[in-house]
Motif scaffolding. Sequence first.
Motif, PDB file in Angstrom:
ATOM      1  N   ILE A   1       0.861  -1.175   0.000  1.00 55.58           N
ATOM      2  CA  ILE A   1       0.000   0.000   0.000  1.00 55.58           C
ATOM      3  C   ILE A   1       0.897   1.224   0.000  1.00 55.58           C
ATOM      4  N   MET A   2       0.921   1.935  -1.109  1.00 54.00           N
ATOM      5  CA  MET A   2       1.764   3.124  -1.245  1.00 54.00           C
ATOM      6  C   MET A   2       1.118   4.309  -0.540  1.00 54.00           C
ATOM      7  N   ASP A   3       1.978   5.182   0.004  1.00 61.29           N
ATOM      8  CA  ASP A   3       1.491   6.414   0.618  1.00 61.29           C
ATOM      9  C   ASP A   3       0.287   6.126   1.522  1.00 61.29           C
ATOM     10  N   SER A   4       0.466   5.242   2.486  1.00 63.34           N
ATOM     11  CA  SER A   4      -0.658   4.816   3.309  1.00 63.34           C
ATOM     12  C   SER A   4      -1.251   5.982   4.103  1.00 63.34           C
ATOM     13  N   GLN A   5      -2.555   5.892   4.314  1.00 61.98           N
ATOM     14  CA  GLN A   5      -3.336   6.930   4.980  1.00 61.98           C
ATOM     15  C   GLN A   5      -4.060   6.331   6.190  1.00 61.98           C
ATOM     16  N   PRO A   6      -4.405   7.164   7.175  1.00 63.83           N
ATOM     17  CA  PRO A   6      -5.165   6.636   8.323  1.00 63.83           C
ATOM     18  C   PRO A   6      -6.451   5.916   7.914  1.00 63.83           C
ATOM     19  N   GLY A   7      -7.056   6.356   6.820  1.00 67.23           N
ATOM     20  CA  GLY A   7      -8.259   5.699   6.327  1.00 67.23           C
ATOM     21  C   GLY A   7      -8.032   4.302   5.795  1.00 67.23           C
ATOM     22  N   ASP A   8      -6.773   3.915   5.617  1.00 64.55           N
ATOM     23  CA  ASP A   8      -6.445   2.545   5.193  1.00 64.55           C
ATOM     24  C   ASP A   8      -6.432   1.582   6.368  1.00 64.55           C
ATOM     25  N   SER A   9      -6.560   2.109   7.581  1.00 67.66           N
ATOM     26  CA  SER A   9      -6.576   1.248   8.768  1.00 67.66           C
ATOM     27  C   SER A   9      -7.773   0.318   8.693  1.00 67.66           C
ATOM     28  N   ALA A  10      -7.502  -0.964   8.628  1.00 71.56           N
ATOM     29  CA  ALA A  10      -8.533  -1.981   8.423  1.00 71.56           C
ATOM     30  C   ALA A  10      -7.872  -3.347   8.567  1.00 71.56           C
ATOM     31  N   THR A  11      -8.662  -4.376   8.402  1.00 75.08           N
ATOM     32  CA  THR A  11      -8.118  -5.731   8.349  1.00 75.08           C
ATOM     33  C   THR A  11      -8.062  -6.167   6.889  1.00 75.08           C
ATOM     34  N   TYR A  12      -6.949  -6.725   6.502  1.00 72.81           N
ATOM     35  CA  TYR A  12      -6.733  -7.154   5.126  1.00 72.81           C
ATOM     36  C   TYR A  12      -6.608  -8.677   5.082  1.00 72.81           C
ATOM     37  N   PHE A  13      -7.314  -9.272   4.138  1.00 75.20           N
ATOM     38  CA  PHE A  13      -7.278 -10.718   3.949  1.00 75.20           C
ATOM     39  C   PHE A  13      -6.797 -11.029   2.537  1.00 75.20           C
ATOM     40  N   CYS A  14      -5.843 -11.929   2.431  1.00 74.37           N
ATOM     41  CA  CYS A  14      -5.548 -12.503   1.130  1.00 74.37           C
ATOM     42  C   CYS A  14      -6.407 -13.761   0.980  1.00 74.37           C
ATOM     43  N   ALA A  15      -6.565 -14.190  -0.247  1.00 77.55           N
ATOM     44  CA  ALA A  15      -7.355 -15.381  -0.517  1.00 77.55           C
ATOM     45  C   ALA A  15      -6.877 -16.010  -1.811  1.00 77.55           C
ATOM     46  N   ALA A  16      -7.328 -17.228  -2.051  1.00 80.44           N
ATOM     47  CA  ALA A  16      -6.973 -17.922  -3.281  1.00 80.44           C
ATOM     48  C   ALA A  16      -8.098 -18.870  -3.648  1.00 80.44           C
ATOM     49  N   SER A  17      -8.236 -19.116  -4.941  1.00 76.43           N
ATOM     50  CA  SER A  17      -9.241 -20.082  -5.389  1.00 76.43           C
ATOM     51  C   SER A  17      -8.836 -20.659  -6.736  1.00 76.43           C
ATOM     52  N   LYS A  18      -9.487 -21.770  -7.066  1.00 73.05           N
ATOM     53  CA  LYS A  18      -9.390 -22.336  -8.408  1.00 73.05           C
ATOM     54  C   LYS A  18     -10.574 -21.792  -9.184  1.00 73.05           C
TER      55      LYS A  18
ATOM     56  N   GLY B   1      -6.596 -16.275   3.960  1.00 73.46           N
ATOM     57  CA  GLY B   1      -5.534 -16.173   4.943  1.00 73.46           C
ATOM     58  C   GLY B   1      -6.106 -15.744   6.277  1.00 73.46           C
ATOM     59  N   GLU B   2      -5.216 -15.668   7.265  1.00 74.38           N
ATOM     60  CA  GLU B   2      -5.671 -15.400   8.639  1.00 74.38           C
ATOM     61  C   GLU B   2      -6.008 -13.932   8.886  1.00 74.38           C
ATOM     62  N   GLY B   3      -5.570 -13.057   8.008  1.00 77.47           N
ATOM     63  CA  GLY B   3      -5.879 -11.644   8.183  1.00 77.47           C
ATOM     64  C   GLY B   3      -4.739 -10.857   8.799  1.00 77.47           C
ATOM     65  N   THR B   4      -4.638  -9.587   8.419  1.00 83.55           N
ATOM     66  CA  THR B   4      -3.650  -8.657   8.974  1.00 83.55           C
ATOM     67  C   THR B   4      -4.373  -7.382   9.382  1.00 83.55           C
ATOM     68  N   GLN B   5      -4.235  -7.036  10.647  1.00 91.74           N
ATOM     69  CA  GLN B   5      -4.838  -5.792  11.119  1.00 91.74           C
ATOM     70  C   GLN B   5      -3.833  -4.666  10.942  1.00 91.74           C
ATOM     71  N   LEU B   6      -4.149  -3.756  10.036  1.00 91.99           N
ATOM     72  CA  LEU B   6      -3.263  -2.644   9.723  1.00 91.99           C
ATOM     73  C   LEU B   6      -3.728  -1.377  10.429  1.00 91.99           C
ATOM     74  N   THR B   7      -2.800  -0.710  11.077  1.00 88.88           N
ATOM     75  CA  THR B   7      -3.058   0.595  11.671  1.00 88.88           C
ATOM     76  C   THR B   7      -2.098   1.597  11.057  1.00 88.88           C
ATOM     77  N   VAL B   8      -2.643   2.662  10.499  1.00 87.89           N
ATOM     78  CA  VAL B   8      -1.837   3.741   9.947  1.00 87.89           C
ATOM     79  C   VAL B   8      -2.009   4.948  10.850  1.00 87.89           C
ATOM     80  N   ASN B   9      -0.941   5.309  11.521  1.00 86.13           N
ATOM     81  CA  ASN B   9      -0.990   6.440  12.442  1.00 86.13           C
ATOM     82  C   ASN B   9      -0.810   7.762  11.716  1.00 86.13           C
ATOM     83  N   PRO B  10      -1.522   8.808  12.164  1.00 85.34           N
ATOM     84  CA  PRO B  10      -1.431  10.102  11.484  1.00 85.34           C
ATOM     85  C   PRO B  10      -0.031  10.707  11.541  1.00 85.34           C
TER      86      PRO B  10
END
Lengths: 111, 113
Positions: B77-94, B104-113
């Motif tokens: 995530i380039m030039d991350s912003q506080p509004g990007d603070s969220a949980t991100y999940f990767c996934a895969a399928s056929k 995936g298990e998820g990543t909780q991202l916090t972008v501090n001001p």
Amino acid sequence: SAVISQKPSRDICQRGTSLTIQCQVDSQVTMMFWYRQQPGQSLTLIATANQGSEATYESGFVIDKFPISRPNLTFSTLTVSNMSPEDSSIYLCSARDSGYTFGSGTRLTVV
Amino acid sequence: QQQVKQSPQSLIVQKGGIPIINCAYENTAFDYFPWYQQFPGKGPALLIAIRPDVSEKKEGRFTISFNKSAKQFSLHIMDSQPGDSATYFCAASKETSGSRLTFGEGTQLTVNP
């Protein structure tokens, strides 16, 4: 991509009762999915629901506990039956069109 | 064979930083790799997706890098912003066989001001 309306958004239910969650898709989709998500955790697939056939359940989930209907290509319901506090979770429906789209979820609390 | 491993579990960056979230998969039959963003009280929303015939895909500030030989893919995530603070999940399928997503298990991202 498809837009999914899921309801109710939240509910508090007594143990032993049942709750039916509805998902309406704004376009026809072949595959719909139902997930459970504990707060702060990943999504666990409950079952896959294709129109015109029985739902396919994942290991650990059974039809008697989570009956699913899929009467047409735009609608599905999931019932959580004979609820216990362990069923408290977020339930999400998903539809596969060009990708996989999710509803906003139903936050269920069983007391 | 069906697992997707995601790391880190949580990530804190300063505004303007470039958080990187990594995922690894086992099943070589997977052919669709999406990333989802989820805000509290909302369902996951598709952010960006890639197929294994390309090594990188960029949409706005979000970039997926894909390494087929290593069976890994990552979200930048380039030039991350506080509004990007969220949980991100990767996934895969056929996707070609219409199978379901494996998350995936998820990543909780916090972008501090």
